[in-house]
Scaffold this motif. Sequence first.
Motif, PDB file in Angstrom:
ATOM      1  N   VAL A   1       0.849  -0.943   0.101  1.00 56.33           N
ATOM      2  CA  VAL A   1       0.189   0.116   0.301  1.00 56.33           C
ATOM      3  C   VAL A   1       0.723   1.235   0.255  1.00 56.33           C
ATOM      4  CG1 VAL A   1      -1.791   1.143   1.160  1.00 56.33           C
ATOM      5  CG2 VAL A   1      -1.753  -1.171   1.339  1.00 56.33           C
ATOM      6  N   ARG A   2       0.502   2.276  -0.811  1.00 55.47           N
ATOM      7  CA  ARG A   2       1.123   3.568  -1.341  1.00 55.47           C
ATOM      8  C   ARG A   2       0.792   4.864   0.538  1.00 55.47           C
ATOM      9  NH1 ARG A   2       0.100   3.285  -6.002  1.00 55.47           N
ATOM     10  NH2 ARG A   2      -0.709   5.535  -6.679  1.00 55.47           N
ATOM     11  N   MET A   3       1.013   4.188   1.692  1.00 57.19           N
ATOM     12  CA  MET A   3       0.483   5.070   2.787  1.00 57.19           C
ATOM     13  C   MET A   3       1.195   6.151   2.706  1.00 57.19           C
ATOM     14  SD  MET A   3      -0.502   5.410   5.309  1.00 57.19           S
ATOM     15  CE  MET A   3      -1.948   4.235   5.552  1.00 57.19           C
ATOM     16  N   ASP A   4       0.344   6.864   2.408  1.00 55.84           N
ATOM     17  CA  ASP A   4       0.264   9.011   3.287  1.00 55.84           C
ATOM     18  C   ASP A   4       0.258   9.282   3.861  1.00 55.84           C
ATOM     19  OD1 ASP A   4       1.237  11.379   2.480  1.00 55.84           O
ATOM     20  OD2 ASP A   4       0.255  11.489   1.055  1.00 55.84           O
ATOM     21  N   ALA A   5       0.937   9.045   5.468  1.00 52.94           N
ATOM     22  CA  ALA A   5       0.526  10.005   6.645  1.00 52.94           C
ATOM     23  C   ALA A   5       0.699  11.270   6.547  1.00 52.94           C
ATOM     24  CB  ALA A   5       1.650   9.178   7.784  1.00 52.94           C
ATOM     25  N   ASP A   6       1.301  12.100   5.626  1.00 55.95           N
ATOM     26  CA  ASP A   6       0.983  13.206   6.001  1.00 55.95           C
ATOM     27  C   ASP A   6      -0.411  13.976   5.905  1.00 55.95           C
ATOM     28  OD1 ASP A   6       3.499  13.090   7.054  1.00 55.95           O
ATOM     29  OD2 ASP A   6       4.475  13.321   4.656  1.00 55.95           O
ATOM     30  N   VAL A   7      -1.546  13.309   5.055  1.00 54.55           N
ATOM     31  CA  VAL A   7      -2.126  14.052   4.197  1.00 54.55           C
ATOM     32  C   VAL A   7      -4.573  14.278   5.151  1.00 54.55           C
ATOM     33  CG1 VAL A   7      -1.465  14.095   2.027  1.00 54.55           C
ATOM     34  CG2 VAL A   7      -3.339  11.918   3.125  1.00 54.55           C
ATOM     35  N   LEU A   8      -4.680  14.721   4.945  1.00 51.64           N
ATOM     36  CA  LEU A   8      -5.980  14.432   5.721  1.00 51.64           C
ATOM     37  C   LEU A   8      -7.170  12.880   5.092  1.00 51.64           C
ATOM     38  CD1 LEU A   8      -6.883  17.915   6.406  1.00 51.64           C
ATOM     39  CD2 LEU A   8      -5.787  16.214   8.133  1.00 51.64           C
ATOM     40  N   PHE A   9      -6.977  13.064   3.543  1.00 54.25           N
ATOM     41  CA  PHE A   9      -7.672  11.729   3.315  1.00 54.25           C
ATOM     42  C   PHE A   9      -7.218  11.414   2.041  1.00 54.25           C
ATOM     43  CE2 PHE A   9     -10.433  15.517   2.205  1.00 54.25           C
ATOM     44  CZ  PHE A   9     -10.183  15.971   0.800  1.00 54.25           C
ATOM     45  N   VAL A  10      -7.284  11.027   1.226  1.00 54.19           N
ATOM     46  CA  VAL A  10      -6.879  10.159  -0.004  1.00 54.19           C
ATOM     47  C   VAL A  10      -8.636  10.062  -1.001  1.00 54.19           C
ATOM     48  CG1 VAL A  10      -5.713   8.433  -1.524  1.00 54.19           C
ATOM     49  CG2 VAL A  10      -4.872   9.414   1.107  1.00 54.19           C
TER      50      VAL A  10
END
Length: 325
Positions: free
Chosen positions: A147-156
């Motif tokens: 999974v291309r996890m992006d922990a810097d955003v509020l939602f994807v």
Amino acid sequence: MCKNLAMHRVVVLALDGVYPFELGIPAKIFGTATTEDGGPLYDIRTCSLDGASVRTDADYAIAVTSDSRALAEADTVVIPPFSDCDADIDWLPAELAAAMALIPPTARIVTICTAAFVLAALGLLDDRPATTHWKQADRFRAQFPRVRMDADVLFVDDDRILTAAGSAAGIDLCLHLVRRDHGSAVANRVARLCIVPPWREGGQAQFIDRPVPEPNAASTAATRAWAITRLDQPLSLAELAAHARMSVRTFCRHFRAETGLPPGQWLTQRRVDHARHLLEATELPIDRVAAESGLGTAASLRQHLAATVGVSPSAYRQTFARTPR
């Protein structure tokens, strides 16, 4: 926009140990979305796996009206977080996996906070971008490296699959879906009625544990408000820092701490937001929209809008304009 908007059915799946606050978000946001004459735009149902009451992580249970068969009739499925998500989830109970299999292939699937672990365990997030609560991001990456996890955003928003970072980010994501379905006028009305912002600046970085500033610490809030009234003008970093009466270095440090973004990126986001508003609410030519939003040229507007929402200015206007064209 989604088709048959008045009949769009949102099914919320309440699992054992569900968090009550997050469980209530879809009903509140989608249930508040109405036509100008007050007609509902969404049909919201809440179900459990077997139709029985669901234990929450608080000191009470919640009764529901449907079992998992409701998922088969969903246009959008929302899964709030539940207490078992706090443990390692790399597989799902057979009953939950069977329920998830009932979701139509055309339905949107939305998770709030750590409920993203459910989709990851099913393989639905493999090779996709997604997010979850920043505190669980490292554990998520370790369990689900595809999974291309992006922990810097509020939602994807990855088209059919959407993931929200945490509790309040679930509100952000549901408002985003209302905006995607019905345009900004409806979403803004929902936000006003619920007394929440139509969108929030920055990402999760602004919420990660960090030392609390002293009460008299300098703030960039006044400069941000000043900049928003001058989006059509060139605004250099030196000008912003001067307005805040700080050095550039100090200004950048405070700005990132308060918004989670560097000044240039924040300013570009605000200009894109303003361009989207102009496309929705006015009939200005594309080059005028670009100029008045501070993005410069029509080519620059096309580039930024494509990067943000994946469509051209004319396509965006056709979809979201208050008066259909």
